[in-house]
Design an enzyme around this catalytic site. Structure first.
Site, PDB file in Angstrom:
ATOM      1  N   SER A 184     -10.134   5.586  -4.669  1.00 30.13           N
ATOM      2  CA  SER A 184     -11.063   6.706  -4.822  1.00 30.13           C
ATOM      3  C   SER A 184     -10.594   7.729  -5.861  1.00 30.13           C
ATOM      4  O   SER A 184     -11.413   8.244  -6.633  1.00 30.13           O
ATOM      5  CB  SER A 184     -11.251   7.375  -3.462  1.00 30.13           C
ATOM      6  OG  SER A 184     -10.005   7.777  -2.920  1.00 30.13           O
ATOM      7  N   LYS A 243       0.862  -1.179   0.000  1.00 30.89           N
ATOM      8  CA  LYS A 243       0.000   0.000   0.000  1.00 30.89           C
ATOM      9  C   LYS A 243       0.896   1.225   0.000  1.00 30.89           C
ATOM     10  O   LYS A 243       1.722   1.406   0.900  1.00 30.89           O
ATOM     11  CB  LYS A 243      -0.901   0.004   1.225  1.00 30.89           C
ATOM     12  CG  LYS A 243      -1.770   1.244   1.309  1.00 30.89           C
ATOM     13  CD  LYS A 243      -2.804   1.141   2.397  1.00 30.89           C
ATOM     14  CE  LYS A 243      -3.607   2.420   2.484  1.00 30.89           C
ATOM     15  NZ  LYS A 243      -4.622   2.337   3.543  1.00 30.89           N
ATOM     16  N   LYS A 250      -2.152  -1.505  -3.907  1.00 33.48           N
ATOM     17  CA  LYS A 250      -2.996  -0.321  -3.845  1.00 33.48           C
ATOM     18  C   LYS A 250      -2.162   0.939  -3.890  1.00 33.48           C
ATOM     19  O   LYS A 250      -1.198   1.004  -3.129  1.00 33.48           O
ATOM     20  CB  LYS A 250      -3.803  -0.395  -2.546  1.00 33.48           C
ATOM     21  CG  LYS A 250      -4.629   0.805  -2.228  1.00 33.48           C
ATOM     22  CD  LYS A 250      -5.246   0.625  -0.877  1.00 33.48           C
ATOM     23  CE  LYS A 250      -5.991   1.889  -0.528  1.00 33.48           C
ATOM     24  NZ  LYS A 250      -6.467   1.855   0.820  1.00 33.48           N
ATOM     25  N   TYR A 253     -15.205   0.906  -6.811  1.00 35.64           N
ATOM     26  CA  TYR A 253     -16.453   1.603  -6.493  1.00 35.64           C
ATOM     27  C   TYR A 253     -17.469   1.428  -7.616  1.00 35.64           C
ATOM     28  O   TYR A 253     -18.617   1.823  -7.483  1.00 35.64           O
ATOM     29  CB  TYR A 253     -16.167   3.092  -6.229  1.00 35.64           C
ATOM     30  CG  TYR A 253     -15.255   3.269  -5.036  1.00 35.64           C
ATOM     31  CD1 TYR A 253     -15.749   3.159  -3.741  1.00 35.64           C
ATOM     32  CD2 TYR A 253     -13.879   3.464  -5.197  1.00 35.64           C
ATOM     33  CE1 TYR A 253     -14.916   3.270  -2.645  1.00 35.64           C
ATOM     34  CE2 TYR A 253     -13.031   3.579  -4.106  1.00 35.64           C
ATOM     35  CZ  TYR A 253     -13.559   3.481  -2.830  1.00 35.64           C
ATOM     36  OH  TYR A 253     -12.730   3.569  -1.736  1.00 35.64           O
ATOM     37  N   LYS A 271       1.361   9.983   5.528  1.00 37.26           N
ATOM     38  CA  LYS A 271       1.441   8.601   5.990  1.00 37.26           C
ATOM     39  C   LYS A 271       2.715   7.933   5.460  1.00 37.26           C
ATOM     40  O   LYS A 271       2.826   6.713   5.439  1.00 37.26           O
ATOM     41  CB  LYS A 271       0.194   7.846   5.543  1.00 37.26           C
ATOM     42  CG  LYS A 271      -1.117   8.422   6.125  1.00 37.26           C
ATOM     43  CD  LYS A 271      -2.316   7.504   5.917  1.00 37.26           C
ATOM     44  CE  LYS A 271      -3.561   8.072   6.592  1.00 37.26           C
ATOM     45  NZ  LYS A 271      -4.715   7.154   6.541  1.00 37.26           N
TER      46      LYS A 271
HETATM   47  C1  PBG Z   1      -7.312   3.678   5.522  1.00 37.55           C
HETATM   48  C2  PBG Z   1      -7.655   3.419   4.115  1.00 37.55           C
HETATM   49  C3  PBG Z   1      -7.468   4.307   3.060  1.00 37.55           C
HETATM   50  C4  PBG Z   1      -8.027   3.710   1.929  1.00 37.55           C
HETATM   51  C5  PBG Z   1      -8.541   2.475   2.318  1.00 37.55           C
HETATM   52  N1  PBG Z   1      -8.274   2.298   3.680  1.00 37.55           N
HETATM   53  C6  PBG Z   1      -6.895   5.674   3.033  1.00 37.55           C
HETATM   54  C7  PBG Z   1      -5.571   5.944   3.553  1.00 37.55           C
HETATM   55  O1  PBG Z   1      -4.723   5.056   3.734  1.00 37.55           O
HETATM   56  O2  PBG Z   1      -5.342   7.112   3.835  1.00 37.55           O
HETATM   57  C8  PBG Z   1      -8.090   4.358   0.578  1.00 37.55           C
HETATM   58  C9  PBG Z   1      -9.091   3.831  -0.362  1.00 37.55           C
HETATM   59  C10 PBG Z   1      -9.380   4.705  -1.515  1.00 37.55           C
HETATM   60  O3  PBG Z   1      -8.732   5.752  -1.748  1.00 37.55           O
HETATM   61  O4  PBG Z   1     -10.311   4.346  -2.255  1.00 37.55           O
HETATM   62  N2  PBG Z   1      -6.544   2.775   6.195  1.00 37.55           N
END
Ligand code: PBG
Length: 328
Positions: free
Chosen positions: A279, A198, A253, A317, A222
């Site tokens: 997203s 991620k 991701k 989505y 993050k």
């Molecule tokens: C949080 C989380 C995030 C997403 C899924 N779980 C955001 C982040 O890490 O800040 C993002 C999913 C998306 O953007 O569709 N742990």
């Protein structure tokens, strides 16, 4: 053999021969639908940065899920929109047995027991500062303190009936401690989908609006736990560790900008690979479609590319709409 005996266009000359020689396809079996869940009853709120996506209370979600399930949708991933009043520095609401996610799991599983319910294991919806972990006075994210909290969160999801938990926090060692806790507490069949690779990505922006963590996070990043977007080989290490620790499936991701990472993962490991069309990817596609700059067909093309890269399952989505397109 070269032209004229070899003509690559022969296999493209009709729809039938193209179908016959097609290497990859998207089916409803590949889809996981991420949903934003609200407390209360009969509530729907539009997510401004994700046109066409809503936050919903569980009753509204269930009304949508029933026909989708009939049409073959297998799986959903629940993301809670948590009231400010329930956020704290220790994120204790995350393992409240009567919390929003825990109640949602119970309601969905009692109505649609066969649908696979996947939950997000990470503290960001519950922390007052919007980070995925617990922080010290300097704002550093404390790995070993955080994974203890994640175990409590994951156990509360398993007890509520989640089929699969998906740790998305990127703390070191969390898959191992969660797997061990599940075995000890006899949740042998609760699966773990590890968000192994991620990345620290700006493509999550609209999601943070959707769940209301953007304001809390402010300008903090993050990057001290999510992966550097410049790295691909590091993903192999991350995935290998999560598999050793007990992951059943792994996630890459974001999705489309990271197709090379999906391919690398598929080439190295014999474990199902999930990809998350996040997203920001949704927002780009949908706003271009809404403006008439792109045809709606772009959606299926993007999903097909995930399959071609090596993804076995896709969080998108669009899963609700695609289910209806594939199985009208
Ligand atoms: C949080 C989380 C995030 C997403 C899924 N779980 C955001 C982040 O890490 O800040 C993002 C999913 C998306 O953007 O569709 N742990």
């Amino acid at each position: 053999m070269q032209y004229p005996s070899t003509r690559k266009r022969r296999l493209r000359s009709s729809a039938a021969i193209r179908n016959l020689s097609q290497e990859h396809s998207v089916t409803v079996n590949d889809l996981i639908w991420p949903v934003f869940v609200l407390d209360g009853f009969n509530r729907t709120e539009a997510v401004e940065s994700m046109p066409g996506v809503n936050r919903m209370s569980v009753d509204v979600l269930l009304d949508l899920l029933k026909p989708l399930y009939e049409n073959g949708l297998n799986a959903i991933a629940i993301f809670p929109v948590v009231d400010r009043a329930h956020k704290s520095d220790d994120a204790a609401e995350a393992w409240n047995p009567e919390g929003l996610v825990q109640k949602a799991i119970k309601t969905i599983k009692s109505t649609l027991p066969e649908i696979l319910v996947i939950t997000d294991v990470a503290l960001d919806p519950y922390t007052s500062h919007g980070q995925d972990g617990i922080i010290n006075k300097n704002g550093d994210i404390l790995n070993d303190v955080t994974i203890k909290a994640l175990v409590m969160q994951a156990l509360s999801h398993a007890r509520a009936g989640a089929d699969m938990v998906a740790p998305s926090d990127m703390m070191d060692g969390r898959i191992g401690v969660i797997r061990e806790a599940f075995e000890t507490k006899k949740h042998h069949n609760t699966a773990i989908l590890a968000y192994s690779a991620k990345y620290a990505s700006v493509f999550y922006g609209p999601f943070r609006d959707a769940v209301g963590s953007a304001a809390n996070l402010g300008k903090s990043s993050k990057a001290s736990y999510q992966m550097n977007p410049a790295n691909a080989l590091e993903a192999i290490d991350e995935i290998a560790l999560d598999i050793e620790e007990g992951a059943d499936m792994v996630m890459i991701k974001p999705g489309m900008p990271y197709l090379d990472v999906i391919k690398i993962a598929k080439d190295h490991f014999n474990i199902p690979i999930c990809a998350y069309q996040v997203s920001g990817e949704y927002a780009m596609l949908q706003s271009a479609i809404d403006h008439g700059f792109l045809e709606e067909k772009a959606i299926m093309e993007a999903l097909l590319c995930f399959k071609r890269a090596g993804a076995d399952a896709i969080l998108t989505y669009y899963a609700d709409r695609v289910t209806q397109w594939l199985n009208p």
